[in-house]
Design an enzyme around this catalytic site. Structure first.
Site, PDB file in Angstrom:
ATOM      1  CG  ASP A 130      -2.003  -1.028   1.173  1.00 54.60           C
ATOM      2  OD1 ASP A 130      -2.396  -1.417   0.056  1.00 54.60           O
ATOM      3  OD2 ASP A 130      -2.463  -1.461   2.241  1.00 54.60           O
ATOM      4  CG  ASP A 144      -6.413  -1.608  -1.767  1.00 53.21           C
ATOM      5  OD1 ASP A 144      -6.613  -2.821  -1.950  1.00 53.21           O
ATOM      6  OD2 ASP A 144      -5.516  -1.174  -1.013  1.00 53.21           O
TER       7      ASP A 144
END
Length: 177
Positions: A130, A144
């Site tokens: 991330d 995402d």
């Protein structure tokens, strides 16, 4: 509405669109993760929009917001199941917006599934990379965002009662139970 006069040609074109959207979402996600790991991992954050949006590499073994870190393998199985379901529906799509929604969902699921399979510690328990940190919200990646966008579009289409698949009477095979 499906185009009854062309048989399943329209559904086939929408299937190709789904695959193109999925491939693009997957490629952009994978490319950004490779670049971010190579250039930013271990470094301080990079400000994009002041402190509202920064780039910060973070490995996430869990789900959204870091939940479920001890059950990484469950998220691997869920991502694989989502991919299988989307592929199954890809041949019978009734609308272009559904092709885009499912393409985003598939591309995002494959992006995070790739991390789960091939990043440390391995064995279907890899941590997702991330790097997009939104202040007071979460640290996410482009997979995402693709999943979120695909789900949001699917919700809108569902509320509009837009059919996802072509029925047997509209020139395609009936879905199997």
């Amino acid at each position: 509405m499906p185009d009854v006069t062309t048989g399943d040609t329209g559904a086939r074109r929408r299937g190709y669109l789904l695959w193109a959207v999925a491939a693009l979402a997957y490629a952009v996600d994978l490319g950004t993760k490779l670049a971010v790991v190579a250039k930013l991992e271990g470094r301080t954050t990079v400000s994009v929009l002041g402190d509202w949006l920064v780039l910060r590499v973070q490995r996430n073994p869990g789900a959204a917001f870091g939940m479920g870190e001890a059950t990484t393998i469950v998220f691997t199985v869920i991502a694989a199941a989502v991919a299988v379901v989307v592929v199954r529906y890809s041949r019978r799509l009734a609308s272009t917006p559904w092709a885009v929604a499912l393409g985003l969902l598939l591309g995002g699921a494959l992006g995070n599934l790739t991390d789960r399979l091939f990043r440390a510690p391995g064995d279907f328990q890899g941590a997702v990379v991330d790097f997009i940190a939104v202040r007071d919200f979460s640290v996410m990646n482009l997979a995402d965002w693709a999943i979120t966008g695909g789900c949001a579009l699917a919700v809108v289409l569902s509320f509009r009662s837009s059919p996802m698949t072509v029925t047997a009477g509209a020139g395609a095979r009936a879905p199997r139970a």
